[in-house]
Scaffold this active site. Sequence first.
Site, PDB file in Angstrom:
ATOM      1  N   HIS A 106       0.799  -1.232   0.000  1.00 19.99           N
ATOM      2  CA  HIS A 106       0.000   0.000   0.000  1.00 19.99           C
ATOM      3  C   HIS A 106       0.830   1.280   0.000  1.00 19.99           C
ATOM      4  CE1 HIS A 106       1.021  -0.192   4.229  1.00 19.99           C
ATOM      5  NE2 HIS A 106       0.676   1.080   4.336  1.00 19.99           N
TER       6      HIS A 106
HETATM    7  C1  UD1 Z   1      -1.983   5.423   6.214  1.00 24.64           C
HETATM    8  C2  UD1 Z   1      -0.646   5.843   6.821  1.00 24.64           C
HETATM    9  C3  UD1 Z   1       0.384   4.736   6.617  1.00 24.64           C
HETATM   10  C4  UD1 Z   1      -0.136   3.413   7.102  1.00 24.64           C
HETATM   11  C5  UD1 Z   1      -1.465   3.120   6.429  1.00 24.64           C
HETATM   12  C6  UD1 Z   1      -2.058   1.811   6.865  1.00 24.64           C
HETATM   13  C7  UD1 Z   1      -0.195   8.260   6.699  1.00 24.64           C
HETATM   14  C8  UD1 Z   1       0.612   9.302   6.028  1.00 24.64           C
HETATM   15  N1  UD1 Z   1      -0.114   7.029   6.169  1.00 24.64           N
HETATM   16  O1  UD1 Z   1      -1.773   5.345   4.817  1.00 24.64           O
HETATM   17  O2  UD1 Z   1       1.542   5.059   7.339  1.00 24.64           O
HETATM   18  O3  UD1 Z   1       0.804   2.398   6.808  1.00 24.64           O
HETATM   19  O4  UD1 Z   1      -2.361   4.183   6.751  1.00 24.64           O
HETATM   20  O5  UD1 Z   1      -3.209   1.535   6.144  1.00 24.64           O
HETATM   21  O6  UD1 Z   1      -0.836   8.529   7.693  1.00 24.64           O
HETATM   22  N2  UD1 Z   1      -9.086   4.992   2.126  1.00 24.64           N
HETATM   23  C9  UD1 Z   1     -10.337   4.424   2.077  1.00 24.64           C
HETATM   24  N3  UD1 Z   1     -10.922   4.079   3.270  1.00 24.64           N
HETATM   25  C10 UD1 Z   1     -10.325   4.264   4.458  1.00 24.64           C
HETATM   26  C11 UD1 Z   1      -9.059   4.859   4.485  1.00 24.64           C
HETATM   27  C12 UD1 Z   1      -8.447   5.213   3.313  1.00 24.64           C
HETATM   28  O7  UD1 Z   1     -10.924   4.242   1.021  1.00 24.64           O
HETATM   29  O8  UD1 Z   1     -10.920   3.913   5.505  1.00 24.64           O
HETATM   30  C13 UD1 Z   1      -8.428   5.344   0.839  1.00 24.64           C
HETATM   31  C14 UD1 Z   1      -8.777   6.730   0.366  1.00 24.64           C
HETATM   32  O9  UD1 Z   1      -8.815   6.733  -1.011  1.00 24.64           O
HETATM   33  C15 UD1 Z   1      -7.595   7.545   0.839  1.00 24.64           C
HETATM   34  C16 UD1 Z   1      -6.445   6.547   0.671  1.00 24.64           C
HETATM   35  O10 UD1 Z   1      -7.026   5.289   0.994  1.00 24.64           O
HETATM   36  O11 UD1 Z   1      -7.412   8.704   0.117  1.00 24.64           O
HETATM   37  C17 UD1 Z   1      -5.276   6.822   1.565  1.00 24.64           C
HETATM   38  O12 UD1 Z   1      -5.683   6.897   2.937  1.00 24.64           O
HETATM   39  P1  UD1 Z   1      -4.764   7.685   3.985  1.00 24.64           P
HETATM   40  O13 UD1 Z   1      -5.313   7.580   5.351  1.00 24.64           O
HETATM   41  O14 UD1 Z   1      -4.488   9.061   3.475  1.00 24.64           O
HETATM   42  O15 UD1 Z   1      -3.364   6.943   3.913  1.00 24.64           O
HETATM   43  P2  UD1 Z   1      -3.006   5.382   3.824  1.00 24.64           P
HETATM   44  O16 UD1 Z   1      -2.449   5.124   2.471  1.00 24.64           O
HETATM   45  O17 UD1 Z   1      -4.099   4.505   4.314  1.00 24.64           O
END
Ligand code: UD1
Length: 363
Positions: free
Chosen positions: A207
């Site tokens: 991811h």
């Molecule tokens: C975040 C953490 C990362 C961790 C990861 C575990 C940061 C910078 N990164 O990354 O360190 O390893 O979590 O999963 O904080 N999304 C959904 N549903 C959700 C959450 C996210 O659809 O419940 C999708 C959305 O499109 C979102 C993307 O995932 O824009 C990224 O989510 P985000 O929380 O920004 O970062 P992660 O890549 O999950």
Amino acid sequence: MIKIISVVGARPNFMKIAPLHRAFLKHSDKIEHLICHTGQHYDEKMSKVFFDDLELPKPHYYLGIGSGSHAEQTGNIMIEFEKILLKEKPDYILVVGDVNSTIACSLTASKLHIKVIHVEAGLRSGDRLMPEEINRVLTDAISDHLFVTEKSGMDNLKHEGVSDDKIHFVGNVMIDSLAYYLEKAKQSEIHQKYALEKGNYVVVTLHRPSNVDNLDQMSNLVNLLNTVAEKRKLIFPIHPRTRKNLEQFGKLKELHKNVTLTDPIGYLDFLALTSNAELILTDSGGIQEESTYLGVQCITLRTSTERPVTVDVGTNQLLGTDLAKALDAALSVLNGNKKQGTRPELWDGHAAERIAEIIVGLN
Ligand code: UD1
């Protein structure tokens, strides 16, 4: 009474707060513990299932921030968290790990002169292109008490000039959860569900933006997975951002039939999967540690790790720079060439209790 607000936001936070909550409850005559969920992760399968599996109470506060750019997400968390701090006036806030919720809440608290406790402090990948590395460096710089999981963390903090009296080497709270729930995870029916034979399949998680936001890298990774899939079944619980990008790049349909894609999987089922895997291919931080504790072979598809102990004494191999090498290593593991490992110092299931004792002793 010591009032502490602990922050959770994203999936890897929940299993770190659960043992701390249990340990604080044992000191409920001295510690009042509140939990604030920022809502950085909000999908049922990225959040709620973990509260259920880890027997966490419903959070006292839910900020409902959701996704956005780094600035939007961090800024929105700060604005909402400040209101909670002004109302509750805690003695400490406690943050874990390195996600955007970690830096957002610690920065908000430190500006209000509320003391910050950082659990899992001191880890450094040395790669400032990782958003987590920025979050780690900045959170540690404004934390008042820094709890460290491995010796490299102590060295990093000393090197950055953090004074000794703020740093405590206590072990790993995420491993506390793993040790606590390993037995219960044996009841999982995930192997039957996906027709997997224990000890004879590969778990995949990917991811990181550096792996999944870039078409060339994603293509190379799909080739790697497809080659491994000629030898073994792969199970790939897929993060929402990875699924979105695989679809956009047109790569989903190219995956070998032996690669089973699933939605994100809850804590206990995932533990059942990793603890019985022959090999794990990952770019996660936490899974490097879990595999080392479990003695399961792990190949990390990244160019750096902030958790070097998993390579130095554990079963982890860091092979992200050259995916041809990673493929050779994976095939070699599947041919029976396993890296021997041991458990790092103080990864014994009792880190949270040590942290609670230290906090009680601070006042
Ligand atoms: C975040 C953490 C990362 C961790 C990861 C575990 C940061 C910078 N990164 O990354 O360190 O390893 O979590 O999963 O904080 N999304 C959904 N549903 C959700 C959450 C996210 O659809 O419940 C999708 C959305 O499109 C979102 C993307 O995932 O824009 C990224 O989510 P985000 O929380 O920004 O970062 P992660 O890549 O999950």
